[in-house]
Design an enzyme around this catalytic site. Sequence first.
Site, PDB file in Angstrom:
ATOM      1  N   ASP A  70       0.805  -1.223   0.000  1.00 34.00           N
ATOM      2  CA  ASP A  70       0.000   0.000   0.000  1.00 34.00           C
ATOM      3  C   ASP A  70       0.838   1.273   0.000  1.00 34.00           C
ATOM      4  O   ASP A  70       1.958   1.310   0.494  1.00 34.00           O
ATOM      5  CB  ASP A  70      -0.959   0.016   1.192  1.00 34.00           C
ATOM      6  CG  ASP A  70      -0.254  -0.184   2.534  1.00 34.00           C
ATOM      7  OD1 ASP A  70       0.725  -0.956   2.577  1.00 34.00           O
ATOM      8  OD2 ASP A  70      -0.682   0.427   3.529  1.00 34.00           O
ATOM      9  N   GLU A 126      -0.539  -2.114   5.145  1.00 34.47           N
ATOM     10  CA  GLU A 126       0.431  -2.097   6.245  1.00 34.47           C
ATOM     11  C   GLU A 126       0.354  -0.791   7.024  1.00 34.47           C
ATOM     12  O   GLU A 126       0.600  -0.760   8.228  1.00 34.47           O
ATOM     13  CB  GLU A 126       1.852  -2.298   5.701  1.00 34.47           C
ATOM     14  CG  GLU A 126       2.910  -2.495   6.779  1.00 34.47           C
ATOM     15  CD  GLU A 126       3.399  -1.209   7.423  1.00 34.47           C
ATOM     16  OE1 GLU A 126       3.680  -1.222   8.637  1.00 34.47           O
ATOM     17  OE2 GLU A 126       3.494  -0.184   6.717  1.00 34.47           O
ATOM     18  N   GLU A 127       0.002   0.291   6.325  1.00 37.10           N
ATOM     19  CA  GLU A 127       0.032   1.626   6.939  1.00 37.10           C
ATOM     20  C   GLU A 127      -1.199   1.868   7.821  1.00 37.10           C
ATOM     21  O   GLU A 127      -2.095   2.636   7.498  1.00 37.10           O
ATOM     22  CB  GLU A 127       0.127   2.703   5.850  1.00 37.10           C
ATOM     23  CG  GLU A 127       1.388   2.642   4.997  1.00 37.10           C
ATOM     24  CD  GLU A 127       2.623   3.099   5.753  1.00 37.10           C
ATOM     25  OE1 GLU A 127       2.495   3.561   6.914  1.00 37.10           O
ATOM     26  OE2 GLU A 127       3.729   3.001   5.191  1.00 37.10           O
TER      27      GLU A 127
END
Length: 379
Positions: A70, A126-127
């Site tokens: 991402d 992931e963020e």
Amino acid sequence: MTELEQLIRDRRDFHIHPELGYAEHRTSEIIAHRLIEYGYAVRRGVGGTGVVGLAGEETGRTLLYRADMDGLPIREENEVEYASQNAGVMHACGHDAHMAIGLAVARRMAAERLNGCLKFAFQPAEEGGKGAVAMIRDGVMDGVTAAVGLHVWNNLEVGKVGVYRGAMMAAADEFEIVIEGRGGHGAMPEQTTDAIVVASHIVVALQTVVSRNVSPLDSAVVTVGKIEGGSAFNIIAETARLRGTVRSFTEDMHARMPQMIERVVSGVCQSMGASYQLTYDCKTLPLINNREMCEMVASCAAEVVGEENVVADERTMGGEDMSYFLERVPGCFFFLGTRNQSRELVHPHHSPRFDIDESAMEIGVEVMTRVVRRYLNQS
């Protein structure tokens, strides 16, 4: 086309077309097609938009190689031919390079006979979106005996590799505090409970959570990053809202932090006649590397960049949800140096000017190839 040329082409294509967490549709399709082309058994839609590629025999050792996909909600300011074409979205943390490196390793390993199983996990969100948790719920860890991953790192010069034994990245938590007071006229404060004043005292008091509750030999951070409150210069606010983050390295400190935050908030509000609502969300766990896996990775890295360029003390209070994989199996997550002062490739991660020295990707591929071979060939 050389391997480096392919790496650069892949990385720049991903960079031009960044997608936010759980919306990596173009990205995941490209990765799935490439893995199929290389001969991997592919599962789509793992944890939302995640892609899993599997090769080898699912008996004995199974190594998970994780790469995140991402981008971030950032407007890119780099003036380069491969700048983001998706308005307000940018690969400002290097996930574009992670995917390019992962595909190159997959291509190399597809040509080899594996003594065990190699599982590539291209992870969404992931963020802050807990994409690792979503993939785990969909079975990505089934049969896995160890996990590895890397992160390009602009705090290290290109040509260096950072391998830290132990807690390398912090738990990253998010909190929101809503203060409820009693609003009124700015000239008649005695009739009110000023939510902004209460919030201000909370901000100051929260600084004691670390300075007076955490050992100087340990590490933690409490940051209030956003304050909202009030509607006009002559109105005492009834409500104020604080948002912030907490970082910690140890499992014990991570478990204690919510209670310490609430104790401060409760005490201030009670003393000043306000009420509150506290929402506390664990975004990631501490990322704790396994010592034996780190020794193996450090040895492989030394073969590529020289022992003098393997850095043993590089760690950060930044968070990473690779931690959820490493909570379940031994593994190593390491830093790949991508900083190049002479080319002004020095901007920090999550900056609108972030960029990397792409030559480092070759190092990443070579180190990871050796790690995969060594782990799967162990008896």
